[in-house]
Design a protein around this motif. Structure first.
Motif, PDB file in Angstrom:
ATOM      1  N   GLU A 180     -13.825  62.040  -8.819  1.00  0.00           N
ATOM      2  CA  GLU A 180     -13.587  60.686  -9.319  1.00  0.00           C
ATOM      3  C   GLU A 180     -12.817  59.854  -8.295  1.00  0.00           C
ATOM      4  OE1 GLU A 180     -12.511  59.333 -13.674  1.00  0.00           O
ATOM      5  OE2 GLU A 180     -10.740  60.121 -12.668  1.00  0.00           O
ATOM      6  N   SER A 207     -11.767  55.510  -7.090  1.00  0.00           N
ATOM      7  CA  SER A 207     -11.779  54.085  -7.433  1.00  0.00           C
ATOM      8  C   SER A 207     -12.902  53.404  -6.654  1.00  0.00           C
ATOM      9  CB  SER A 207     -10.438  53.439  -7.073  1.00  0.00           C
ATOM     10  OG  SER A 207     -10.301  53.342  -5.665  1.00  0.00           O
ATOM     11  N   ARG A 234     -14.230  54.008 -15.821  1.00  0.00           N
ATOM     12  CA  ARG A 234     -13.130  53.949 -16.789  1.00  0.00           C
ATOM     13  C   ARG A 234     -11.940  53.294 -16.115  1.00  0.00           C
ATOM     14  NH1 ARG A 234      -8.986  57.453 -16.301  1.00  0.00           N
ATOM     15  NH2 ARG A 234      -9.223  59.160 -14.819  1.00  0.00           N
ATOM     16  N   PRO A 235     -11.075  52.687 -16.906  1.00  0.00           N
ATOM     17  CA  PRO A 235      -9.879  52.063 -16.323  1.00  0.00           C
ATOM     18  C   PRO A 235      -8.932  53.109 -15.752  1.00  0.00           C
ATOM     19  CG  PRO A 235     -10.083  51.541 -18.677  1.00  0.00           C
ATOM     20  CD  PRO A 235     -11.171  52.496 -18.340  1.00  0.00           C
ATOM     21  N   HIS A 236      -8.249  52.746 -14.690  1.00  0.00           N
ATOM     22  CA  HIS A 236      -7.214  53.591 -14.100  1.00  0.00           C
ATOM     23  C   HIS A 236      -6.059  53.710 -15.103  1.00  0.00           C
ATOM     24  CE1 HIS A 236      -4.093  54.892 -11.302  1.00  0.00           C
ATOM     25  NE2 HIS A 236      -5.068  55.211 -10.455  1.00  0.00           N
ATOM     26  N   GLU A 237      -5.439  54.885 -15.174  1.00  0.00           N
ATOM     27  CA  GLU A 237      -4.377  55.117 -16.164  1.00  0.00           C
ATOM     28  C   GLU A 237      -3.155  54.229 -15.940  1.00  0.00           C
ATOM     29  OE1 GLU A 237      -5.405  57.704 -14.137  1.00  0.00           O
ATOM     30  OE2 GLU A 237      -6.722  58.775 -15.501  1.00  0.00           O
ATOM     31  N   THR A 238      -2.793  53.990 -14.676  1.00  0.00           N
ATOM     32  CA  THR A 238      -1.552  53.273 -14.390  1.00  0.00           C
ATOM     33  C   THR A 238      -1.756  51.916 -13.738  1.00  0.00           C
ATOM     34  OG1 THR A 238      -1.344  54.403 -12.258  1.00  0.00           O
ATOM     35  CG2 THR A 238      -0.249  55.424 -14.163  1.00  0.00           C
ATOM     36  N   ASP A 239      -2.935  51.647 -13.218  1.00  0.00           N
ATOM     37  CA  ASP A 239      -3.202  50.376 -12.528  1.00  0.00           C
ATOM     38  C   ASP A 239      -4.393  49.702 -13.193  1.00  0.00           C
ATOM     39  OD1 ASP A 239      -3.758  48.258 -10.861  1.00  0.00           O
ATOM     40  OD2 ASP A 239      -3.640  49.414  -9.008  1.00  0.00           O
ATOM     41  N   GLY A 240      -4.105  48.759 -14.061  1.00  0.00           N
ATOM     42  CA  GLY A 240      -5.148  48.082 -14.821  1.00  0.00           C
ATOM     43  C   GLY A 240      -6.145  47.296 -13.983  1.00  0.00           C
TER      44      GLY A 240
END
Length: 150
Positions: free
Chosen positions: A56, A58, A89-95
């Motif tokens: 996975e 970005s 899917r959205p990143h957990e900590t960086d929207g």
């Protein structure tokens, strides 16, 4: 009369030219040996292969690995998502970031495509002499170093 390949390759510039031509011809030939029904361009297919190798990532990381601009990678990812080969899917900590991963269908396509190309190349290698195959084995680490990312 044009110089022979052996004569041209005696200099570093000549070797570079002949190696470039040989590698590009082999690349084009391998690009032809694609999985039937695979309608994804070779550049977009490279995105799937990158996700298969690295897991996975970005969109920005994918763009950097494939050396394209992020908007181009966003379009490629959108196309792959529409075909069901990747999931976002959205990143957990960086929207602001989106993470991209292979789906089972994407993994299956990468593996089938590789298998077909490997089978074609293996059949060609079987037609070479043992000495030629040994020379290629010896050249692999050198070619890997030449191709290594900066």
């Amino acid at each position: 009369m044009p110089p022979t390949t052996q004569h041209v390759a005696r200099t570093d510039a000549g070797l570079a030219s002949e190696l470039r031509v040989a590698v590009m011809r082999l690349r084009r030939r391998l690009a032809i040996e694609r999985e039937p029904g695979n309608d994804i361009g070779i550049g977009v297919m490279a995105v799937l292969a990158c996700l298969y190798r690295r897991g996975e990532l970005s969109v920005g990381e994918l763009a950097a690995y494939e050396r394209v601009q992020p908007p181009s990678m966003t379009r490629a990812v959108r196309k792959l998502e529409e075909k069901g080969y990747v999931a976002r899917r959205p990143h957990e900590t960086d929207g602001r970031q989106v993470l991209v991963s292979l789906t089972d269908a994407g993994r299956d396509l990468v593996l089938a495509d590789r298998r077909r190309r490997d089978e074609w190349l293996a059949s060609r290698l079987r037609g070479l002499s043992a000495d030629d195959r040994a020379a290629l084995r010896a050249a692999l680490p050198i070619l890997d170093r030449l191709a290594a990312e900066d």
